[in-house]
Structures are given as structure tokens and as C-alpha cells.
Design a protein around this motif. Sequence first.
Motif, PDB file in Angstrom:
ATOM      1  N   ASP A 188       0.813  -1.212   0.000  1.00  0.00           N
ATOM      2  CA  ASP A 188       0.000   0.000   0.000  1.00  0.00           C
ATOM      3  C   ASP A 188       0.851   1.268   0.000  1.00  0.00           C
ATOM      4  O   ASP A 188       0.494   2.258  -0.649  1.00  0.00           O
ATOM      5  CB  ASP A 188      -0.917   0.008   1.228  1.00  0.00           C
ATOM      6  N   VAL A 193       0.118   8.836 -12.266  1.00  0.00           N
ATOM      7  CA  VAL A 193      -0.308   8.309 -10.975  1.00  0.00           C
ATOM      8  C   VAL A 193      -1.810   8.562 -10.767  1.00  0.00           C
ATOM      9  O   VAL A 193      -2.326   9.626 -11.121  1.00  0.00           O
ATOM     10  CB  VAL A 193       0.514   8.935  -9.826  1.00  0.00           C
ATOM     11  N   ALA A 194      -2.510   7.578 -10.220  1.00  0.00           N
ATOM     12  CA  ALA A 194      -3.944   7.700  -9.967  1.00  0.00           C
ATOM     13  C   ALA A 194      -4.194   8.672  -8.813  1.00  0.00           C
ATOM     14  O   ALA A 194      -3.390   8.766  -7.885  1.00  0.00           O
ATOM     15  CB  ALA A 194      -4.535   6.334  -9.634  1.00  0.00           C
ATOM     16  N   VAL A 216      -3.962   7.207  -5.283  1.00  0.00           N
ATOM     17  CA  VAL A 216      -2.580   6.865  -4.945  1.00  0.00           C
ATOM     18  C   VAL A 216      -1.816   8.128  -4.558  1.00  0.00           C
ATOM     19  O   VAL A 216      -1.049   8.136  -3.581  1.00  0.00           O
ATOM     20  CB  VAL A 216      -1.900   6.143  -6.117  1.00  0.00           C
ATOM     21  N   TYR A 233       2.342   0.165 -10.044  1.00  0.00           N
ATOM     22  CA  TYR A 233       1.760  -0.772  -9.072  1.00  0.00           C
ATOM     23  C   TYR A 233       0.640  -0.179  -8.228  1.00  0.00           C
ATOM     24  O   TYR A 233       0.037  -0.897  -7.433  1.00  0.00           O
ATOM     25  CB  TYR A 233       2.855  -1.304  -8.149  1.00  0.00           C
ATOM     26  N   GLY A 234       0.367   1.108  -8.372  1.00  0.00           N
ATOM     27  CA  GLY A 234      -0.666   1.729  -7.559  1.00  0.00           C
ATOM     28  C   GLY A 234      -0.283   1.831  -6.094  1.00  0.00           C
ATOM     29  O   GLY A 234      -1.149   1.790  -5.210  1.00  0.00           O
ATOM     30  N   SER A 272       1.225   4.028  -2.988  1.00  0.00           N
ATOM     31  CA  SER A 272       1.471   5.399  -2.558  1.00  0.00           C
ATOM     32  C   SER A 272       2.907   5.514  -2.089  1.00  0.00           C
ATOM     33  O   SER A 272       3.329   4.813  -1.161  1.00  0.00           O
ATOM     34  CB  SER A 272       0.514   5.776  -1.430  1.00  0.00           C
TER      35      SER A 272
END
Length: 356
Positions: free
Chosen positions: A206, A237-238, A241, A284-285, A287
Motif C-alpha cells: 500500500d 499516478v492515480a 494513490v 503498481y498503484g 502510494s
Amino acid sequence: MKSTPFRSTARLSTKVGCALAGSVLVLAMSASPALAVGEGPNYNGNETINTSILHTYDSMVSELKAQDAKQSALELEVIGQSVKGRDLYLAKYLSDPANPTILFLTQQHGNEQLTTEGALEVIKHLGTGRMKGVLENINILVLPMLNPDGAMGDVDFPLDDYLAAGDRHLTRYNANNVDINRDHVAKTQPEIQALHGSVLTKYDIDYMIDLHHQGTQSRIDGKLVSGSILYPTTPDVAPDVLEGSKRLGAIVYQNVDATGWGHLGKYVGGTANTIARNGIAAEYGISTLLFEMRGMSDHENAGAVLGQKSNGYLRQQTVLTLESTIRAVADGSIDTADISFWDTLSEQRSGPAEDE
């Protein structure tokens, strides 16, 4: 999502009400670091830069194995080998697939070792009452010394201009003279292949903090910084994230800045996905947060190196960073961390380019 032997299926959000939620973790210092932020000491040709006081690769491995023998919660995994054939170790505390997972990555650059020293100290603490109860609610991965060949100066290029005295020189690059923190897209180097193939694709992570060192002269508000932080700045980046990255940074800032000796600025970094904080967040998503501690262990440039009198506070800054984020992820307080400080955090200025 990744199909792995250990991946999260749920998140325990009820831990926000734990006693440590939203609190500031301030660690006791063995010696006062009152002058740590601005007084250095810088290297002026008189300060000692002695690599013999740092862990060698072999002594690091011995320490990891000693802690593995003492701590039932700790497991060591060899994730691959360096260019010169040194095993790359991952320290794992895997409590429950439903728990959130945080990865700490140190020493992609071999001459940035005090973060590794701090990470080893945290591993020792995880086996003591100091962190009692924390491990039940979090999974922790620590990858110290990703670039052991550079850390040992066992490279295929000359190091004649490096400044340190002692057992060895330490270099930014791996044995192939490659900056492995520019290899997170092409993945040409064995150290990066091991990180991606045996850690990032295997575990459902995560959060990640990528720990580095920068030069000695960066300032904000007229004062030399003790370090700088930055979230991923890639456009790939999302949003969720990115928000998680900013919350991770909020925990670090809240705890380090509260010490009175820590003084953090906003790092000025690029947007390329070749860099870990960008590429790993995008691919990889996860943070991610970059933390650049002040001063390196060795360099050709005197402006990048601090005398060894600064080692203590920089190591302690690493310990505080790791332990505060471990607690915040474990108790859920990271979920409500206030990210508004990023809007006013000053960008540091005047640092040399040999960082991140």
C-alpha cells in the motif's frame, strides 16, 4: 490486482480510534541534536568522513541474521543478487493478509548509507516492547542496501576522487556504473529486477518510502534543511494513490518537524517514471514518498558530504520516519492525516543535483 501468495483482501479501518491515532511520535535522543539542522557540520577538509563506522555489507547481513534468530515475527528473504553476486535481503513482518503493507527501501545509491543504519535500528526495535502490539495490525517490508556493490565500493570504475577515509569508498552507482534509481522502467540491472520481480509484484503493498540522501546546502526559510520530501509527480499516478502519498508525507512531516531539530522542505524533483517514487506509484498503484536526508556518506563533491558528527541525528531522523509511519499505518491514523501542509511547504533551494 496482483495474483500473489500474500495479498490484501480487506483493510481494517476500525483502528483509527487507537490511542496513538493522530498523535505525534517523538523519540528520545541519546544526545541533544540542538544544532543538527543548520550547523552541520559541513565537510570543510577538516571534518572526518570515516566509513569504518558504518555497517559493511557483511556486518549488515550478520545483524539481520542475528535479529532473525531473536525475533519470531521476522523472516528474511533473499530476493536476488547484485551485479557482483551479493545476496539482496528483504526483512519481512507479515502478520495478516488483511492488514495494510508498507515497504521501506534504502540505499539504491551506495553512498547514501545512514538511512540503512536507521533501518537496521528500527528492525531491532520491532523485536522489543517499544513496538509492542504494533505488528499485529500491519505488514512491514524493509529492503536495506539495495545497492551493496556501490556501498562496498566493489565497482568496475575508479573511485580515486571520493573523499571518505576508512575501510572503503561508497559510490552512487552500482558495479556497472548505472544509477539504478533511473532504471525503474527499463529494469536492466539485477538489483532493480529483484526489487520488481520478487517484491513489488509479489506483495500487495500500500505504501512505500524511498529513503535517500542529498547535498548539504539546501535551505528553506533561510535555514538549512535536515531533509526534504516529495510525493510522486508523474502524470500517470492515480488520484487516490497520490492522495495516499501525500498522507504518508503528512505523517513524516508532522513527526519530524515537531522535534525542533528536524526542518523539512519540499524536494524539487522530476516527473520521469524511471525514478522509484514515480514509476512504482504509476505501475503498481503504491502510494510512495521520497525522503532525502541531508548529507551523504561519501562523494567526489565536498558540498554533498557531511562530517561524521552529523551521523547521529540523520540516523535518528530515519528511525523517527520509519517508526512514526509504521504506527500511523497500523493504527489507521494515516487515513485521516491532514495533507493541507503541502500547499504551503516551501521548496528547498541551492542543493546539488546528485540526489534522488
